[in-house]
Design an enzyme around this catalytic site. Structure first.
Site, mmCIF file in Angstrom:
data_model
loop_
_atom_site.group_PDB
_atom_site.id
_atom_site.type_symbol
_atom_site.label_atom_id
_atom_site.label_comp_id
_atom_site.label_asym_id
_atom_site.label_seq_id
_atom_site.Cartn_x
_atom_site.Cartn_y
_atom_site.Cartn_z
ATOM 1 N N TYR A 175 0.997 -1.256 -0.027
ATOM 2 C CA TYR A 175 -0.040 -0.005 0.156
ATOM 3 C C TYR A 175 0.994 1.108 -0.044
ATOM 4 O O TYR A 175 2.050 1.128 0.438
ATOM 5 C CB TYR A 175 -1.060 -0.057 1.094
ATOM 6 C CG TYR A 175 -0.463 -0.014 2.528
ATOM 7 C CD1 TYR A 175 0.086 1.119 3.196
ATOM 8 C CD2 TYR A 175 -0.162 -1.371 3.218
ATOM 9 C CE1 TYR A 175 0.630 1.148 4.514
ATOM 10 C CE2 TYR A 175 0.437 -1.205 4.394
ATOM 11 C CZ TYR A 175 0.805 -0.034 4.934
ATOM 12 O OH TYR A 175 1.595 -0.159 6.273
ATOM 13 N N HIS B 156 3.419 -6.839 4.220
ATOM 14 C CA HIS B 156 4.106 -7.022 5.818
ATOM 15 C C HIS B 156 2.780 -7.441 6.754
ATOM 16 O O HIS B 156 1.859 -7.126 6.526
ATOM 17 C CB HIS B 156 4.917 -5.922 6.262
ATOM 18 C CG HIS B 156 4.068 -4.724 6.609
ATOM 19 N ND1 HIS B 156 4.130 -4.025 5.347
ATOM 20 C CD2 HIS B 156 3.631 -4.253 7.502
ATOM 21 C CE1 HIS B 156 3.233 -2.689 6.148
ATOM 22 N NE2 HIS B 156 2.792 -3.192 7.255
#
Lengths: 187, 234
Positions: free
Chosen positions: B144, B157
């Site tokens: 993102y 992550h």
């Protein structure tokens, strides 16, 4: 063995998704022995602006100075409902507050005692690793001889002492930078 | 009184510094005064203890917390929590949180123009077993954008939070995925100087964790601080 601890990474701005289930703003359920206190304050950044996305964790002994942990070899805490753990987030004004009981003195280095205190971890976006600090109590005679407080430059010690506002109410701020910067420890 | 055996101090380069210019948010938040060295006392070698009673039945399975299945690639993330002395860290709480497959967090402050998934909250919690093992089922999070610098994108992550045995062993970190082209560009990943330490934040595809006809497996082992060895230690 050549192992090193995993590197820390920032908690980021969205930690509440994972950490809110354990938010605990009252560390001492009703009936736990001790003097109840509310400690409230703000987290402020290097511009003096409120930090609205900080997380504060607390760890403390009970009123007898015993930790609810097996490595406190003096035996279990008197009241099993007392865990000693707190976790609160700051609000839109950078404010936080929690209620607990004042801990007792706990053993320190070299057979001495430490003044009543809370161990504090501070997490936020912009901190690649968390900050460690402590909260001591205003007017506590044992502060003068506390083995950790006395390691701190005298002019900065008051950043670690929660100020009494009213009976049972204390104020303690986390100032991240500047002349009034809170003392942070290399833990 | 029982002597306190302290935890090891980190070796240079294995942990990030507080101030790191490429990560812009550190500028006003990292401390500027020197830290005060804190000898470990009973307050630092003890820490909160959590039992399985705090967990809900689906806390370990982020794909099973709603009426339907979340969109995305189902994965299994598993590993072992050990200390610097190689010993397992049993019975310790592991909290995780993450974006959905589209790279969107279920959080009021996430304004990224990507869809929320009604079947995905992104919160998981487990307690390690006697060998320090943990296991989550989830979906692979998306990358993102963030506003740290021009065209900045976080690599995919999963956030991890662990307590370990003591206040001094507290760890919050992030797990990444192998081969992610965003890793060399990410200031947060690159905040740790040592390449070996950085690379240990990257999980490994693991065929043994992979479940046939079900989900790919990724292995992410975590090392918490260990106590100093002392000659007096039996």
């Amino acid at each position: 063995m050549n192992l090193h601890a995993t590197a820390q990474q920032t908690v980021g701005p969205y930690f509440s998704i994972g950490l809110a289930p354990l938010y605990r703003a009252d560390l001492a359920p009703a009936g736990v022995a001790g003097d109840r206190v509310t400690i409230a304050g703000r987290v402020l950044d290097g511009d003096g602006a409120p930090v609205t996305d900080a997380l504060i964790e607390l760890w403390q002994a009970d009123a007898d100075g015993h930790y609810a942990h097996p490595d406190d070899h003096r035996g279990p805490v008197a009241d099993p409902r007392f865990t000693g753990f707190g976790r609160v987030a700051t609000d839109a004004d950078g404010r936080f507050a929690f209620t607990t009981i004042k801990p007792g003195a706990v053993p320190g280095p070299d057979g001495g005692m430490q003044a009543p205190h809370l161990a504090v971890s501070v997490f936020m976006r912009g901190l690649l690793k968390h900050l460690v600090t402590r909260i001591y109590f205003d007017g506590e005679p044992a502060n003068a001889g506390d083995p950790i407080l006395t390691l701190v430059p005298p002019e900065r010690r008051d950043t670690l002492v929660a100020r009494a506002i009213r009976p049972g109410e204390l104020a303690w701020d986390v100032i991240l930078q500047g002349d009034r910067e809170t003392v942070f420890f290399d833990c | 009184m029982h002597a306190v055996r302290p935890y090891r101090r980190p070796m240079a380069g294995t942990q990030p510094d507080h101030a790191f210019a490429p990560y812009a948010s550190t500028a006003k938040r990292a401390p500027t005064q020197p830290l005060v060295l804190l000898p470990h006392t009973l307050s630092e070698i003890t820490g909160p203890v959590f039992g399985a009673d705090i967990l809900g039945p689906d806390d370990h399975d982020l794909t099973h917390q709603h009426a339907g299945a979340p969109i995305g690639e189902r994965i299994i993330v598993s590993g072992r929590v050990i200390d610097e002395n190689g010993r397992p860290v049993p019975s310790t709480l592991v909290e995780v949180w993450q974006a959905n497959a589209a790279g969107r967090y279920r959080h009021q402050n996430d304004r990224h123009d990507a869809p929320l998934d009604p079947n995905f909250s992104g919160c998981g919690r487990v307690i390690t077993d006697a060998d320090g093992r943990y296991r989550f089922v989830t979906i692979r999070p998306g990358a993102y954008p963030w506003r740290n610098h021009h065209n900045a994108w976080r690599p995919a992550h999963i956030h991890f939070s662990l307590f370990g045995r003591a206040f001094a062993t507290r760890l919050v970190t992030q797990m990444y995925f192998p081969g992610d082209p965003l890793l060399p560009l990410d200031p947060i990943f690159n905040s740790t100087a040592g390449e070996t330490s950085r690379d240990r934040l990257v999980s490994a595809f693991d065929l043994d964790t992979t479940v046939p006809e079900h989900a790919l497996g990724f292995r992410f082992d975590i090392v918490l601080r260990g106590r100093d060895a002392t000659p007096l230690d039996p």
